[in-house]
Design an enzyme around this catalytic site. Structure first.
Site, PDB file in Angstrom:
ATOM      1  N   ASP A  84      53.130  34.750  38.458  1.00  0.00           N
ATOM      2  CA  ASP A  84      51.916  35.334  37.923  1.00  0.00           C
ATOM      3  C   ASP A  84      52.382  36.491  37.029  1.00  0.00           C
ATOM      4  O   ASP A  84      53.521  36.951  37.133  1.00  0.00           O
ATOM      5  CB  ASP A  84      51.051  35.843  39.086  1.00  0.00           C
ATOM      6  CG  ASP A  84      49.849  36.616  38.608  1.00  0.00           C
ATOM      7  OD1 ASP A  84      49.130  36.098  37.733  1.00  0.00           O
ATOM      8  OD2 ASP A  84      49.631  37.744  39.091  1.00  0.00           O
ATOM      9  N   ASP A  98      50.038  39.482  35.535  1.00  0.00           N
ATOM     10  CA  ASP A  98      49.400  40.782  35.754  1.00  0.00           C
ATOM     11  C   ASP A  98      49.606  41.241  37.192  1.00  0.00           C
ATOM     12  O   ASP A  98      49.151  40.570  38.121  1.00  0.00           O
ATOM     13  CB  ASP A  98      47.890  40.677  35.463  1.00  0.00           C
ATOM     14  CG  ASP A  98      47.603  40.326  34.004  1.00  0.00           C
ATOM     15  OD1 ASP A  98      48.351  40.792  33.133  1.00  0.00           O
ATOM     16  OD2 ASP A  98      46.637  39.592  33.742  1.00  0.00           O
TER      17      ASP A  98
HETATM   18  C1  BG6 Z   1      44.487  37.794  35.528  1.00  0.00           C
HETATM   19  C2  BG6 Z   1      44.136  39.214  35.928  1.00  0.00           C
HETATM   20  O1  BG6 Z   1      45.870  37.675  35.399  1.00  0.00           O
HETATM   21  O2  BG6 Z   1      43.881  37.455  34.293  1.00  0.00           O
HETATM   22  C3  BG6 Z   1      42.631  39.400  35.932  1.00  0.00           C
HETATM   23  O3  BG6 Z   1      44.668  39.493  37.214  1.00  0.00           O
HETATM   24  C4  BG6 Z   1      42.057  38.979  34.585  1.00  0.00           C
HETATM   25  O4  BG6 Z   1      42.349  40.749  36.196  1.00  0.00           O
HETATM   26  C5  BG6 Z   1      42.470  37.538  34.279  1.00  0.00           C
HETATM   27  O5  BG6 Z   1      40.640  39.081  34.602  1.00  0.00           O
HETATM   28  C6  BG6 Z   1      41.954  37.065  32.913  1.00  0.00           C
HETATM   29  O6  BG6 Z   1      42.577  37.818  31.921  1.00  0.00           O
HETATM   30  P1  BG6 Z   1      42.157  37.874  30.393  1.00  0.00           P
HETATM   31  O7  BG6 Z   1      43.305  38.635  29.754  1.00  0.00           O
HETATM   32  O8  BG6 Z   1      42.088  36.468  29.895  1.00  0.00           O
HETATM   33  O9  BG6 Z   1      40.854  38.571  30.299  1.00  0.00           O
HETATM   34 MG    MG Z   2      48.144  39.078  39.217  1.00  0.00          MG
END
Ligand code: BG6
Ligand code: MG
Length: 216
Positions: free
Chosen positions: A9, A11
């Site tokens: 993963d 984030d």
């Molecule tokens: C995930 C995060 O990796 O991605 C979430 O943990 C986030 O917090 C999700 O909402 C979607 O991300 P993005 O960048 O497409 O808005």
């Molecule tokens: Mg994450």
């Protein structure tokens, strides 16, 4: 089956964009006059953009075009924050582990719900360490469905039983378990306690330790 690949993963595992997601949602919530705390943001880890918005809105309803505008506004704030990201923003231990996995001849994929994942990898300067990228554009059913990780494993040409998923979110741990993967949870027990192996961070973590503790 011996471990032959890793799916990370992004984030909260490789870099702390979880903080930037929080700040972007917080700014939007402030503009809408909706209370939103760091604790509430914890429930948004690993959750796609649209569902995150609905959780932040806490039952308030808006027409579809407004929801779209709010998602775009949040993403604009997020993109402003991640413009600052550089290779210094890799979380401790991430670079070392990625290099060690590659040196051992194992494969690496990204498994992130984010539509900004490729941009973040570029800014971190680690795109070339990944054999495959599964991101917010790859599948329809998001975590906790196993689809994104199954897609990543297919891209690596490996069965789930030969892959380790590394996750910081409850939804991500559940997705990986549902897919039949080995799971390493990064963070507190109450968040990732269902993973096969729980560690506080990647700092000081060696590939051999992970494999030994998972395969025993
Ligand atoms: C995930 C995060 O990796 O991605 C979430 O943990 C986030 O917090 C999700 O909402 C979607 O991300 P993005 O960048 O497409 O808005
Ligand atoms: Mg994450």
């Amino acid at each position: 089956m011996p471990i032959q690949g890793f799916i990370f993963d992004l984030d909260g595992v490789i870099t702390d964009t979880a903080e930037y997601h929080y700040r972007a949602w917080k700014r939007l919530a402030d503009e809408l006059g909706i209370p939103f705390t760091r604790e509430e943001n914890e429930a948004l880890r690993g959750i796609p953009r649209r569902e995150s918005l609905l959780l932040m809105l806490k039952g308030r309803s808006y027409p579809e075009d407004v929801l779209t505008e709010l998602m775009e506004r949040k993403n604009g704030y997020y993109l402003e924050f991640i413009r600052e990201i550089s290779p210094c923003d890799l979380l401790p231990g991430a670079r070392e582990l990625l290099h060690e996995i590659r040196a051992a001849g194992l494969k690496i994929a990204l498994g992130s719900a984010s539509k900004n994942a490729r941009e973040v990898l570029e800014r971190l300067g680690i795109t070339d360490l990944f054999d495959a990228i599964a991101d917010g554009y790859s599948v329809t059913r998001q975590k906790p469905a196993p689809d994104l990780f199954l897609h990543a494993a297919r891209l690596l040409d490996l069965p789930p039983t030969a892959c380790v998923v590394v996750e910081d979110a409850t939804a991500g741990v559940e997705a990986a378990l549902a897919g039949g993967f080995y799971v390493v949870g990064i963070g507190p027990q109450e968040r990732v306690g269902r993973a096969h192996l729980v560690i506080p961070s990647l700092s000081g973590i060696r590939l051999q330790d992970i494999c030994r503790r998972l395969e025993q």
